[in-house]
Design an enzyme around this catalytic site. Structure first.
Site, PDB file in Angstrom:
ATOM      1  N   TYR A 139      13.062  31.032  18.542  1.00 25.02           N
ATOM      2  CA  TYR A 139      12.912  32.485  18.315  1.00 25.02           C
ATOM      3  C   TYR A 139      12.565  33.205  19.619  1.00 25.02           C
ATOM      4  CZ  TYR A 139      11.056  36.985  16.702  1.00 25.02           C
ATOM      5  OH  TYR A 139      10.806  38.323  16.540  1.00 25.02           O
ATOM      6  N   ARG A 146      17.798  38.867  23.757  1.00 24.13           N
ATOM      7  CA  ARG A 146      18.009  40.171  23.119  1.00 24.13           C
ATOM      8  C   ARG A 146      17.328  41.278  23.928  1.00 24.13           C
ATOM      9  NH1 ARG A 146      15.490  41.450  17.219  1.00 24.13           N
ATOM     10  NH2 ARG A 146      13.683  40.623  18.332  1.00 24.13           N
ATOM     11  N   TYR A 201       3.649  43.492  21.166  1.00 28.20           N
ATOM     12  CA  TYR A 201       2.954  42.229  20.888  1.00 28.20           C
ATOM     13  C   TYR A 201       2.485  41.629  22.210  1.00 28.20           C
ATOM     14  CZ  TYR A 201       4.669  41.623  15.976  1.00 28.20           C
ATOM     15  OH  TYR A 201       4.937  41.734  14.639  1.00 28.20           O
ATOM     16  N   ARG A 214       9.599  49.304  13.226  1.00 30.02           N
ATOM     17  CA  ARG A 214       9.231  48.889  11.862  1.00 30.02           C
ATOM     18  C   ARG A 214      10.149  49.490  10.810  1.00 30.02           C
ATOM     19  NH1 ARG A 214       6.534  44.293  12.540  1.00 30.02           N
ATOM     20  NH2 ARG A 214       4.898  44.550  14.104  1.00 30.02           N
ATOM     21  N   GLU A 321       9.029  37.049   4.208  1.00 30.94           N
ATOM     22  CA  GLU A 321       9.376  38.295   4.910  1.00 30.94           C
ATOM     23  C   GLU A 321      10.212  39.133   3.938  1.00 30.94           C
ATOM     24  OE1 GLU A 321      10.474  38.045   9.128  1.00 30.94           O
ATOM     25  OE2 GLU A 321      12.151  39.407   8.765  1.00 30.94           O
TER      26      GLU A 321
HETATM   27  C1  3EB Z   1       7.147  40.522  12.616  1.00 24.56           C
HETATM   28  O1  3EB Z   1       6.690  41.535  12.071  1.00 24.56           O
HETATM   29  C2  3EB Z   1       7.863  39.550  11.721  1.00 24.56           C
HETATM   30  O2  3EB Z   1      12.701  39.825  15.864  1.00 24.56           O
HETATM   31  O3  3EB Z   1      14.116  41.202  14.929  1.00 24.56           O
HETATM   32  C3  3EB Z   1      10.447  41.054  11.610  1.00 24.56           C
HETATM   33  C4  3EB Z   1      11.523  41.915  11.801  1.00 24.56           C
HETATM   34  C5  3EB Z   1      10.225  40.021  12.491  1.00 24.56           C
HETATM   35  C6  3EB Z   1      12.381  41.738  12.899  1.00 24.56           C
HETATM   36  C7  3EB Z   1      13.046  40.559  14.933  1.00 24.56           C
HETATM   37  C8  3EB Z   1      11.083  39.857  13.580  1.00 24.56           C
HETATM   38  C9  3EB Z   1      12.141  40.720  13.788  1.00 24.56           C
HETATM   39  O4  3EB Z   1       6.984  40.269  13.811  1.00 24.56           O
HETATM   40  C10 3EB Z   1       9.112  39.047  12.289  1.00 24.56           C
END
Ligand code: 3EB
Length: 333
Positions: A139, A146, A201, A214, A321
């Site tokens: 990942y 990306r 993050y 989001r 998820e």
């Molecule tokens: C998160 O909130 C959970 O890498 O495109 C959610 C939605 C998540 C999109 C992405 C990853 C992605 O981090 C994981």
């Protein structure tokens, strides 16, 4: 006028709706591929069906007749208003460079065809919590490639333009994606005050933070990203799938609420979970599906169609998820 989606069984050809055309379809089943569906539109197939669950198809429709192009590892479809681009990458020892190349190709198509905004993206990553040939988490390897492609496409400060997305495992190998872009309109990208923006993050998770918002609001439709049991940037309720499901739904409920939208500078009525459609629930362990289903039915009711899929989530400790769409009035799903 606008783009819409609905689910159909994979065994059934897409039922034509009045005055609408199929832009593209995505099939959630047992195999992996990118081919023409019956009728000629691109169909991306992702292996992620739950045990005993029937494969289903997500049908994206538009009003003006689309043009469809299929070229080996990628495909696109567009009608002058909306654009679908999909790509397929076979298993790699290291993903960063080929992911960058494939996503840059997708963004080049967006640019060349002159669609101004990418507003939703789905990323399907095989062996998502596994490690690559250099010991990096797959990942994180994907996220880095990306991020580089988004940087090429958007330049310096790109975070404000990042679209809603899903990043999720598959039952196969390699990576697949599709994106939706619009020629007109101005998508608004939305964060959740319960969660750290993914693009902020901390680097404990990987060298590059994930490139997504989001949620994205476009033409009164709210596209809710894949959402998990994360508060701030930390996984909560480790090992407890029911609590993770409840927290995930609480995150979505807050995300789409009037309060959160107002804090994001969006004057809108606000929504609640009963407004959610096109709901997909990704469950890490097949055995957990009944428990997750029970919590979802408790919270969402029985009146809405919810699709369950069996795949890993991007962190080993995330068991579920959930994503969905709050459609503008008139979708009639
Ligand atoms: C998160 O909130 C959970 O890498 O495109 C959610 C939605 C998540 C999109 C992405 C990853 C992605 O981090 C994981």
């Amino acid at each position: 006028m606008t783009i819409r989606a609905h689910f159909t069984p994979a065994t059934q050809p897409p039922v034509p709706e009045q005055d609408r055309h199929v832009l593209a379809t995505v099939t959630y089943g047992d195999t992996s591929g990118l081919a023409r569906g019956r009728g000629g539109h691109p169909d991306l197939t992702i292996p992620m069906a739950v045990t005993g669950g029937d494969a289903f198809r997500e049908v994206w429709t538009v009003t003006g007749r689309p043009r469809w192009t299929l070229r080996g590892d990628h495909a696109y479809a567009h009608n002058g208003r909306h654009l679908f681009v999909a790509g397929l990458l076979p298993e790699q020892a290291v993903y960063t460079p080929p992911v960058r190349a494939l996503y840059e190709k997708a963004f080049a198509i967006v640019d060349y065809l002159d669609y101004s905004h990418v507003f939703r993206m789905w990323n399907f990553v095989g062996d998502i919590v596994g490690t690559n040939a250099e010991g990096m988490e797959v990942y994180q390897d994907f996220v880095q490639g990306r991020a580089q492609a988004f940087h090429t496409y958007m330049g310096g400060d790109s975070t404000a333009q990042l679209p809603a997305a899903t990043g999720i495992g598959t039952q196969g190998r390699g990576i697949a994606f599709f994106l939706l872009a619009t020629k007109r309109g101005a998508p608004r990208h939305i964060e959740n005050s319960r969660q750290t923006s993914a693009y902020h993050y901390p680097d404990q998770y990987g060298p590059k933070p994930p490139s997504f918002a989001r949620a994205t609001l476009l033409d009164d439709t709210l596209y809710v990203s894949g959402t998990a049991s994360i508060l701030g940037h930390e996984t909560v309720h480790r090992g407890d799938v029911r609590r993770q499901t409840r927290e995930t739904l609480a995150n979505i409920a807050h995300l789409i609420s009037r309060e959160n939208l107002a804090a994001q500078g969006i004057e809108a009525a606000g929504h609640d979970l009963k407004d959610l459609r096109m709901i997909k629930v990704y469950v890490r362990h097949d055995d957990d599906v009944p428990a997750v289903r029970a919590v979802c039915e408790e919270t969402l009711g029985l009146g809405v169609e919810v699709k369950y899929l069996n795949v890993a989530v991007c962190r080993d400790d995330l068991l579920v998820e959930i994503e969905g769409i709050v459609p503008a009035r008139g979708w009639d799903l």
